[in-house]
Design a protein around this motif. Structure first.
Motif, PDB file in Angstrom:
ATOM      1  N   LEU A   3      -2.110 173.929  50.159  1.00 45.46           N
ATOM      2  CA  LEU A   3      -3.400 173.645  49.331  1.00 45.46           C
ATOM      3  C   LEU A   3      -4.561 174.608  49.981  1.00 45.46           C
ATOM      4  N   LEU A   4      -4.829 174.408  51.321  1.00 44.41           N
ATOM      5  CA  LEU A   4      -5.701 175.401  51.995  1.00 44.41           C
ATOM      6  C   LEU A   4      -5.484 176.581  51.930  1.00 44.41           C
ATOM      7  N   ALA A   5      -4.144 177.147  52.132  1.00 45.07           N
ATOM      8  CA  ALA A   5      -3.797 178.389  52.314  1.00 45.07           C
ATOM      9  C   ALA A   5      -4.182 179.192  50.810  1.00 45.07           C
ATOM     10  N   VAL A   6      -3.879 178.252  49.820  1.00 45.58           N
ATOM     11  CA  VAL A   6      -4.577 178.874  48.494  1.00 45.58           C
ATOM     12  C   VAL A   6      -5.734 179.213  48.428  1.00 45.58           C
ATOM     13  N   ILE A   7      -6.554 177.868  48.848  1.00 43.36           N
ATOM     14  CA  ILE A   7      -8.038 178.175  48.920  1.00 43.36           C
ATOM     15  C   ILE A   7      -8.560 179.363  49.790  1.00 43.36           C
ATOM     16  N   GLU A   8      -7.984 179.750  50.816  1.00 44.03           N
ATOM     17  CA  GLU A   8      -8.532 180.834  51.593  1.00 44.03           C
ATOM     18  C   GLU A   8      -8.101 181.949  50.928  1.00 44.03           C
ATOM     19  N   ALA A   9      -6.905 182.118  49.960  1.00 48.68           N
ATOM     20  CA  ALA A   9      -6.590 183.341  49.364  1.00 48.68           C
ATOM     21  C   ALA A   9      -7.603 183.650  48.103  1.00 48.68           C
ATOM     22  N   ASP A  10      -8.350 182.678  47.764  1.00 48.18           N
ATOM     23  CA  ASP A  10      -9.085 182.956  46.461  1.00 48.18           C
ATOM     24  C   ASP A  10      -8.250 183.039  45.572  1.00 48.18           C
ATOM     25  N   TYR A  97     -14.225 181.131  65.584  1.00 51.16           N
ATOM     26  CA  TYR A  97     -14.079 182.424  64.807  1.00 51.16           C
ATOM     27  C   TYR A  97     -13.556 183.478  66.094  1.00 51.16           C
ATOM     28  N   ALA A  98     -12.593 182.682  67.035  1.00 48.49           N
ATOM     29  CA  ALA A  98     -11.813 183.547  67.910  1.00 48.49           C
ATOM     30  C   ALA A  98     -11.131 184.764  67.466  1.00 48.49           C
ATOM     31  N   ALA A  99     -10.741 184.447  66.236  1.00 51.52           N
ATOM     32  CA  ALA A  99      -9.949 185.631  65.459  1.00 51.52           C
ATOM     33  C   ALA A  99     -10.833 186.755  64.953  1.00 51.52           C
ATOM     34  N   SER A 100     -12.267 186.556  65.098  1.00 51.29           N
ATOM     35  CA  SER A 100     -13.010 187.505  64.209  1.00 51.29           C
ATOM     36  C   SER A 100     -12.748 187.599  62.934  1.00 51.29           C
ATOM     37  N   ALA A 101     -12.230 186.355  62.465  1.00 51.29           N
ATOM     38  CA  ALA A 101     -11.868 186.260  60.919  1.00 51.29           C
ATOM     39  C   ALA A 101     -11.887 184.718  60.873  1.00 51.29           C
ATOM     40  N   ASN A 102     -11.725 184.451  59.563  1.00 49.01           N
ATOM     41  CA  ASN A 102     -11.714 182.835  59.213  1.00 49.01           C
ATOM     42  C   ASN A 102     -10.180 182.370  59.309  1.00 49.01           C
ATOM     43  N   LYS A 103      -9.724 182.026  60.611  1.00 47.32           N
ATOM     44  CA  LYS A 103      -8.610 181.473  60.592  1.00 47.32           C
ATOM     45  C   LYS A 103      -8.492 179.952  60.830  1.00 47.32           C
ATOM     46  N   LEU A 104      -7.855 179.324  59.681  1.00 48.54           N
ATOM     47  CA  LEU A 104      -7.677 177.735  59.669  1.00 48.54           C
ATOM     48  C   LEU A 104      -7.644 177.194  61.060  1.00 48.54           C
ATOM     49  N   GLN A 105      -6.799 177.344  61.853  1.00 47.89           N
ATOM     50  CA  GLN A 105      -6.147 176.601  62.758  1.00 47.89           C
ATOM     51  C   GLN A 105      -7.357 176.649  63.874  1.00 47.89           C
ATOM     52  N   ASP A 106      -8.201 177.664  64.104  1.00 47.83           N
ATOM     53  CA  ASP A 106      -9.258 177.426  64.741  1.00 47.83           C
ATOM     54  C   ASP A 106     -10.465 176.600  64.545  1.00 47.83           C
ATOM     55  N   HIS A 107     -10.294 176.137  63.261  1.00 49.61           N
ATOM     56  CA  HIS A 107     -11.399 175.043  62.869  1.00 49.61           C
ATOM     57  C   HIS A 107     -11.084 173.764  63.401  1.00 49.61           C
TER      58      HIS A 107
END
Length: 447
Positions: A3-10, A97-107
């Motif tokens: 579900l979160l993957a879908v959320i991130e994909a807009d 924000y280690a990936a310089s992008a929104n990477k779910l695992q890093d949250h």
């Protein structure tokens, strides 16, 4: 997670997207609340001084989840994914924000959902999990100083004749066999004496045959407290054979008590190009052909949680190049240590293994160790100084250590075996304030 993957994909169509993202935000908040509870049993929390992370009471359901992890490797497992502590254990997790992008695992620094299988080309590779405790005789005792571990690289094969190379034809292909000409098990045990101050003893690829396993167990056990905390006893042809009649190229990892903690079987056999074979004085496979490593390819890799030491992964030589399985494991499991024994004419900067390690260092907080013997450098009669036998590389963007100290970005070190009688070895202290530690660049001149 889906579900979160879908959320991130807009994904939602126009008009409902705002409500969709509000719901997604609430779901993430709920996941963070769950993670806050799991933080109490995370190995990293338990390694922190009590003054920094006092241990609160743990509810019964969470204690049950931790017991399951200790037995089976994960808090929970489904068909394709498992819930495990997010790595690393011996330093803080990557930043949000280690990936310089929104990477779910890093949250989520304490929990991650990791795959149970991946692939090398079109072949499925199963990812197993194992947890090993801090028992001095049957596990790995907690480190005395995280971030300043002592590593001893032991080449074992030091001379041109210490390894035997032979070839034969099988099913129309030129096959390569590599076996020791010397008693490498005895040499390894001799090198382990007075190793009580060593955290990792590291021997290279195809130097110790599987038939020596029992001798190593007994010999290491006899050393007792004088043995290193963790011993990667190189790799060698296994005593067992696959259904196709081939042995595996198998690495074995022992604890101080002589207990075999785990084994790793190489899953991607190496193929030596014609030019390299000729330069080493080996059989000519023919133009456009290769010498194929005569082993069975495994279909499994094991991620091992040493709760007092760190999450570990062993990859033998060519394994480290396997895609996408290796990149996926390192990114999703965030191991503390990646241990890679190789058979090469030493290690250097730049080299194929240095460049591969540097690429992997961008996606995790892993510390990568690569160790080689010296026989191939003698076979090829490489001019100049004797090559290094050990390479150590830290994360490209290191997070703080548990004591909040900062370490160098892309820290790299090369070590050569000390001159003298056999067994020779090279000693390295991680993050030691010494000229041996420099900053890694792919384009750096050879050392």
């Amino acid at each position: 997670m889906a579900l979160l993957a879908v959320i991130e994909a807009d994904w939602p169509p126009e008009g409902v997207a705002d409500r969709w993202h509000v719901a997604g935000g609430l779901l993430i908040d709920a996941m963070r609340s769950i993670e806050d509870l799991y933080a109490h049993v995370h190995p990293r929390t338990r390694l922190c001084p009590p003054s920094l992370a006092p241990a609160p009471p743990v509810p019964a359901w969470l204690e049950a989840a931790e017991i399951r992890r200790l037995r089976f490797g994960s808090y929970f497992e489904a068909d394709d994914f498992r819930l495990v502590p997010n790595g690393p254990f011996a330093r803080h997790a990557r930043g949000r924000y280690a990936a310089s992008a929104n990477k779910l695992q890093d949250h989520f620094p304490h929990l991650t959902v990791a795959p149970v299988r991946s692939s090398e080309e079109d072949r499925t590779i199963t990812i197993e999990m194992k947890v090993i405790g801090t028992d001095a005789m049957r596990g790995v005792p907690a480190a005395r100083s995280f971030g300043r571990e002592t590593i001893r690289f032991i080449p074992l094969a030091e001379d041109k004749s210490d390894l035997a190379f032979s070839s034969h034809e099988r099913a129309g292909r030129a096959m390569l066999d590599v076996t020791p000409n010397i008693d490498t098990a005895a040499r390894l045990l001799e090198a382990l004496v007075d190793g009580s101050g060593v955290d990792i003893a590291f021997a290279p690829e195809l130097t110790v045959p599987g038939e020596a396993e029992e001798r190593l167990r007994d010999g290491i056990a006899a050393l007792a407290e004088q043995a290193p905390r963790l011993i990667l006893a190189g790799s060698g042809l296994s005593a067992q054979h696959s259904s196709c009649g081939r042995a595996w190229n198998e690495a074995r990892v022992f604890g101080r008590g002589g207990v075999l903690l785990w084994r790793h079987r190489k899953f991607w056999p190496f193929e030596m190009q014609q030019q390299s074979a000729l330069s080493y004085g080996l059989a000519d496979p023919g133009e456009g052909c290769t010498l194929v490593e005569n082993i069975a390819g495994s279909s499994q890799v094991t991620v091992v949680d040493l709760d007092g030491f760190g999450r570990c992964l062993v990859l033998i030589c060519q394994d480290i190049e396997a895609q996408p399985v290796v990149s996926r494991i390192i990114a999703r499991y965030q191991p503390d240590w990646v241990l890679t024994p190789i058979l090469d004419p030493g290690v250097k900067i730049p080299s194929w293994v240095h460049q591969r390690a540097l690429a992997l260092s961008r996606s995790a907080q892993s510390r990568l160790l690569i160790g080689s013997s010296l026989t191939l450098s003698m076979q090829a009669q490489v001019p100049g100084e004797e090559p290094a036998v050990g390479l150590a590389l830290g994360p490209a963007e290191p997070s703080k250590q548990l004591d909040d100290s900062v370490v160098m970005k892309r820290a790299v070190a090369l070590v050569k075996a000390a001159a003298g009688p056999s067994p020779r070895s090279a000693l390295l202290v991680w993050n030691e304030r010494a000229p041996i530690w420099t900053k890694s660049d792919v384009g750096a001149a050879p050392v």
